[in-house]
Write a protein that holds these residues in place. Structure first.
Motif, mmCIF file in Angstrom:
data_model
loop_
_atom_site.group_PDB
_atom_site.id
_atom_site.type_symbol
_atom_site.label_atom_id
_atom_site.label_comp_id
_atom_site.label_asym_id
_atom_site.label_seq_id
_atom_site.Cartn_x
_atom_site.Cartn_y
_atom_site.Cartn_z
ATOM 1 N N ASP A 158 33.840 47.282 2.477
ATOM 2 C CA ASP A 158 33.799 46.074 1.653
ATOM 3 C C ASP A 158 32.410 45.448 1.559
ATOM 4 O O ASP A 158 32.214 44.514 0.770
ATOM 5 N N GLY A 168 40.886 33.340 -0.817
ATOM 6 C CA GLY A 168 40.964 34.330 -1.892
ATOM 7 C C GLY A 168 42.005 33.975 -2.924
ATOM 8 O O GLY A 168 41.791 34.152 -4.130
ATOM 9 N N ARG A 227 41.499 33.175 -6.967
ATOM 10 C CA ARG A 227 42.306 33.856 -7.981
ATOM 11 C C ARG A 227 42.968 32.832 -8.909
ATOM 12 O O ARG A 227 43.083 33.066 -10.118
ATOM 13 N N THR A 282 35.701 40.833 2.679
ATOM 14 C CA THR A 282 36.945 41.511 2.339
ATOM 15 C C THR A 282 37.640 40.821 1.168
ATOM 16 O O THR A 282 38.141 41.486 0.253
ATOM 17 N N VAL A 283 37.673 39.494 1.184
ATOM 18 C CA VAL A 283 38.260 38.742 0.067
ATOM 19 C C VAL A 283 37.385 38.896 -1.172
ATOM 20 O O VAL A 283 37.887 39.044 -2.292
ATOM 21 N N ASP A 343 38.148 42.023 -3.055
ATOM 22 C CA ASP A 343 39.371 41.915 -3.858
ATOM 23 C C ASP A 343 39.104 41.166 -5.159
ATOM 24 O O ASP A 343 39.603 41.558 -6.225
#
Length: 573
Positions: A271, A446, A450, A476-477, A480
């Protein structure tokens, strides 16, 4: 040689007898907030003069461990296990006996300098408190030592810094102040909790170089808290990887970074944008193909923009003759340090400011010279995703109301149609309909971002401006969110303007790049042009500041610690 290139000797170094016992030893640590256990059976050791990184995403327990070492946990917290500092179990000490260690023997550099310093007191008055921890009673000598330390940490005009209030200094300068205050008493251990997460990439490198230099020259042990594996690999001798409060992997940096064995450590490695520049190559391919379509009019055309402001009676040129174009269905990145003019440029693009000269067109529609009322129709097709999802969403509204608000404002569709469009927008960003009744505080970082993206999508815009949309998120978020943005672009043909100081992320996401400095575009081209063949020294400096995972020159001069199996984990000696 400048004061900050080599530390002077205003204070004596810590003279330590070489003993095999570690400076910091954590054994079977368990921490619970009420019924919620956040740290489980954690153990590691940090040697004298060595550096160790605790890495993991939000909620992994790394900051809780740091606050346990500093004895800064809330009063109702339950702690079990052993934390030994310099051979003594500090968990068993009373607050009265531990207080002399905090600040003197164990220093702390917090994440956010804006919140760590009192805004209504000068830097000097706050620095005198740190000098008192060094047992210096003479105010004149204390002031001299503070100024010397400010010079040592790279502040060019220590006296001006001493006399300033926090709001008069930049973020990088404030972070140097905090580091200076932390090392002023010459602690044995320095705990740095995400000390560069909010800083530009070049300032980040300077701060991390400074920490490494201080650690080496003053023989200070460093406990570094970070979510970025590349930074940990550059700056730490050893690494402990945490997830959900448990150790997933621990060992020497070379071992964990080069060949992570746990699934979670492998995911962290994958990531990190700097380590995987071509991760989203397939998703970006349609945009690169559109770059070659010379017959298509650009979706965004910015021509010769200039914007000035008056500050303290002086005229500041924030944007100076800026021009660029963005083909439909592609991503254009604006990069540069704070103060380079990125934010002013996007405010002009959004019609929130008007330039002194120049012109902006979006989808053939002129943006410049229009009133706020006449911009309403343009804003339907030109949306913004803010930097911080924790402050950009009204905490009293549900997810459904937050995403639906643009439809309500533009009076689009019936109530039933609006509800359906809200659910479709949430699906597009990977969120389930079960979240529509939740409020922002019930969402992760996260998920909040979104929601912010869904809010910008619900009007079906042509162009979305992304203002540092992942800077407040873990890697990591962040990964995504980047995947969501690129999937939406490939699916809907969206055009993005992406503002960022993270060049590694820009390389993953963007098709074209403009490098800004002092309000001007100093270099422009495709991602491959800029990253592989930079022409300007400033661009080269930005690219060299990207964390690569290679050991920093300061850390490379030290010997790596041995790794011994203890407590069922690889234990760092």
């Amino acid at each position: 040689m400048a004061p900050h290139d080599r530390l002077t000797t205003a204070f004596p170094h810590n003279v330590q007898v070489d003993r095999p016992t570690p400076l910091l030893h954590v054994e079977d640590l368990n921490v619970s907030y009420g019924a919620n256990r956040v740290v489980t059976d954690v153990g590691f050791s940090l040697g004298r003069g060595k550096s160790l990184a605790l890495i993991g995403e939000s909620g992994s327990g790394k900051s809780t461990i740091a606050r346990t070492v500093l004895r800064l946990l809330p009063g109702a917290t339950r702690v079990k296990g052993r934390v030994s500092f310099d051979g003594e179990d500090i968990l068993g000490l009373s607050e009265r006996r531990f207080r002399p260690l905090r600040g003197r023997a164990i220093g702390f550099v917090p994440q956010d300098p804006g919140n760590a310093l009192n805004p209504v007191r000068t830097i000097g008055s706050q620095a005198l408190e740190a000098a008192a921890l060094a047992d210096e009673r003479d105010p004149r000598i204390a002031r001299e030592r503070i100024l010397e330390t400010f010079a040592q940490v790279g502040l060019d005009n220590p006296q001006r810094v001493y006399d300033s209030y926090p709001h008069q200094l930049s973020g990088g300068m404030l972070q140097r102040v905090l580091i200076g205050l932390a090392v002023l008493p010459r602690p044995l251990l320095l705990v740095a909790d995400e000390p560069t997460s909010a800083l530009d990439v070049t300032i980040q490198k300077r701060i991390l170089d400074l920490l490494s230099r201080l650690q080496h020259d003053l023989d200070i042990s460093l406990l570094l808290i970070t979510h970025d594996l590349a930074i940990a690999a550059e700056r730490a001798d050893s690494i402990v990887v945490l997830k959900d409060g448990s150790v997933q992997e621990a060992g020497s940096t070379a071992t964990v970074f080069a060949a992570p064995s746990s699934p979670y450590a492998k995911k962290l490695h994958a990531d990190v944008p700097a380590l995987n520049p071509h991760r989203y190559a397939t998703l970006r391919d349609p945009g690169f193909r559109r770059l070659g379509d010379d017959g298509q009019a650009p979706k965004i055309l910015v021509q010769n923009l200039t914007k000035t402001f008056e500050v303290d009676g002086n005229v500041l040129t924030a944007v100076n003759d800026v021009s660029f174009s963005v083909p439909s269905g592609t991503t254009h990145a604006l990069v540069g340090e704070s103060g380079s003019g990125k934010t002013t440029t996007i405010r002009l693009l959004l019609g929130l400011e008007q330039p002194e000269c120049g012109e902006i067109t979006v989808a053939g529609e002129t943006i410049t010279g229009r009133t706020h009322r006449s911009m309403q129709s343009a804003w339907r097709h030109l949306q913004l995703v803010y930097q911080n999802p924790f402050t950009s969403l009204d905490p009293t509204w549900t997810v459904e109301r937050l995403v639906r608000e643009p439809l309500d404002r533009f009076k689009i569709g019936t109530p039933a149609e609006r509800a359906e469009w809200v659910r479709a927008a949430l699906v597009d960003v990977g969120l389930g309909a079960h979240l529509v009744t939740r409020k922002p505080q019930a969402l992760s970082g996260g998920q909040r971002q979104r929601v912010a993206i869904a809010r910008s999508l619900v009007l079906r815009p042509d162009v979305i401006v992304l203002d540092e949309p992942t800077s407040a998120l873990d890697v990591t978020v962040q990964a995504d969110i980047v995947a969501v943005l690129l999937e939406l672009q490939a699916k809907l043909g969206l055009t993005y303007v992406f503002v960022s100081h993270d060049l590694a992320l820009v390389r993953q996401l963007a098709h074209t790049v403009s490098v800004m400095r002092h309000g001007r575009i100093v270099e422009h081209g495709t991602v491959s042009d800029i990253f592989e063949n930079p022409r300007e020294p400033y661009t080269v400096a930005l690219l060299q500041s990207i964390p690569s995972g290679a050991a920093s020159p300061v850390r490379a001069r030290t010997v790596r610690p041995a790794v011994q199996p203890v407590f069922g984990q690889e234990q760092i000696a």
